[in-house]
Design an enzyme around this catalytic site. Structure first.
Site, mmCIF file in Angstrom:
data_model
loop_
_atom_site.group_PDB
_atom_site.id
_atom_site.type_symbol
_atom_site.label_atom_id
_atom_site.label_comp_id
_atom_site.label_asym_id
_atom_site.label_seq_id
_atom_site.Cartn_x
_atom_site.Cartn_y
_atom_site.Cartn_z
ATOM 1 N N SER A 1 0.826 -1.199 0.000
ATOM 2 C CA SER A 1 0.000 0.000 0.000
ATOM 3 C C SER A 1 0.868 1.259 0.000
ATOM 4 C CB SER A 1 -0.949 -0.049 1.191
ATOM 5 O OG SER A 1 -1.935 0.951 1.098
ATOM 6 N N ASP B 1 -9.774 -5.232 -4.583
ATOM 7 C CA ASP B 1 -9.074 -4.159 -3.879
ATOM 8 C C ASP B 1 -9.689 -2.817 -4.255
ATOM 9 O OD1 ASP B 1 -7.307 -2.340 -2.782
ATOM 10 O OD2 ASP B 1 -5.522 -3.490 -3.322
ATOM 11 N N HIS C 1 -7.348 -5.621 -0.431
ATOM 12 C CA HIS C 1 -6.162 -4.832 -0.123
ATOM 13 C C HIS C 1 -5.344 -5.430 1.022
ATOM 14 C CE1 HIS C 1 -3.962 -1.132 -0.818
ATOM 15 N NE2 HIS C 1 -3.947 -0.877 0.482
#
Length: 383
Positions: A198, A321, A352
């Site tokens: 991320s 995601d 995610h």
């Protein structure tokens, strides 16, 4: 005091003709509750000391599983003290000695609202730091400024608003280079592998384009769920807060775009708000034409030049995601001159956080990442 901070750093835009889905309201209501309490109490202390049960450090979590752990500190040029954790070797390999050649190095970097702990919670069988250690690597876990491990500055008090005047631009342009230099200097290596999740990917893209000299210090770079372009995000918190802080679907900006309300909430970093730009591009923060001329020398904020990222990149994304979705990630390959892999996880529900916490993450992600790292090191050793 908090009212003064809020007036200075929190900008709320009027709502007009906006429909917000009920399931998206949770994030909005949480924000509004925090702000309402803060505004209502004039002498409210934003640094709440909540008496949680003591939280184990990353080093303690590592040692609980029988692995050796080290804690290191690296100071950035602007005074932030970053706490790094290391797994120097695996007890399964009996390789604690100073063998030659030294073990290859990997740096693993967390995402937003997170810290080094997140990569350890799946345990020694499924967590990627332990997988790397068991494969013979010297493993390092980074921590960005502002999270619970890197909440010190040699020049600023944590309660000073300027302590929190940063975004992932500073993490990518300052924290990552500082961390990499510290590790390479201590280990005597010339380069290392990188794994980011991320925001750990976003900051890497900043470093690779803004500090391109660091590409030479990267062997392979594995981007797990990389949010770079975010014009099509469906993440509930972003979409839900869009009426207050800007409309989603127009891309997140960088450089001072993240304004922090410093409420302690271990083990995640302080709650963060953001101000999207109107460009749907990966660029520095838009201060307005007058200040842009002052800061950047041009009226429009410059975009990060992704073509300068010459590191060997491996991109991984999931179909479920909402933060780093297929449509946005599909824009990246044309800008990346050394893209080695664009991998779509075939499981349609892969989201995610599955890149860290899924029960099948070792089989689906970690083994693949390790295979590419090992292949690189094997080829390098044979040349």
């Amino acid at each position: 005091m908090i009212n003064r901070y809020l007036r200075k750093y929190l900008v709320v835009r009027p709502i007009s003709n906006v429909k917000v889905q009920p399931e998206m309201l949770k994030g909005v209501l949480t924000i509004l509750a925090i702000v309402a309490v803060a505004v209502a109490i004039e002498d409210f202390d934003p640094f709440i000391d909540i008496p949680f049960k003591r939280i184990k450090t990353s080093a303690e979590r590592i040692e609980d599983h029988g692995y050796p752990a080290e804690s290191h500190f690296a100071e950035t040029p602007d005074g932030y003290v970053l706490n790094l954790f290391r797994i120097p070797h695996s007890p399964k390999l009996n390789n604690a000695g100073g063998e030659s050649p030294p073990r290859p190095v990997v740096l693993i970097m967390h995402g937003l609202f997170s810290c080094s702990d997140c990569f350890l919670l799946n345990g020694p069988e499924s967590a990627i730091p332990f997988n790397y250690a068991d494969a013979g690597y010297d493993v390092w876990l980074g921590n960005a400024r502002g999270n619970i491990y890197s909440r010190n500055n040699t020049r600023l008090d944590v309660k000073h608003p300027y302590f929190w005047k940063f975004s992932w631009h500073e993490i990518g342009s300052i924290d990552l280079p500082t961390t990499i230099d510290y590790i390479l200097d201590l280990t005597g290596q010339q380069s290392l592998h990188y794994v980011g999740h991320s925001q750990g990917c976003t900051s890497f893209f900043v470093m690779g384009s803004y500090r391109p000299e660091y590409n030479a210090k990267i062997k392979t770079a594995h981007m797990l769920a990389p949010p770079v372009f975010m014009g099509n995000t469906t993440e509930g918190l972003i979409v839900g807060t869009a009426p207050l802080f800007g409309h989603h679907g127009i891309g997140l900006s960088s450089h001072k775009s993240l304004k922090r309300i410093p409420l302690e909430s271990p083990p995640i970093r302080p709650f963060t708000t953001f101000s999207p730009s109107s460009s749907n591009e990966f660029r520095l923060y838009d201060w307005g034409s007058r200040k842009n001329l002052e800061y950047y020398g041009v009226a429009e904020p410059p975009a990060y030049d992704l073509t300068k990222i010459t590191s060997k990149l491996y991109l991984y994304y999931g179909l479920a995601d909402g933060s780093a979705n297929k449509q946005d990630i599909s824009r990246l390959p044309e800008f990346l001159p050394n893209l080695a892999l664009l991998h779509e996880v075939p499981e349609p529900t892969w989201g995610h956080l599955d890149f860290i916490f899924a029960t099948e993450v070792k089989k689906v992600i970690n083994d693949m990442v390790l295979d590419y790292s090992i292949a690189y090191d094997t080829e390098e050793a044979n040349n």
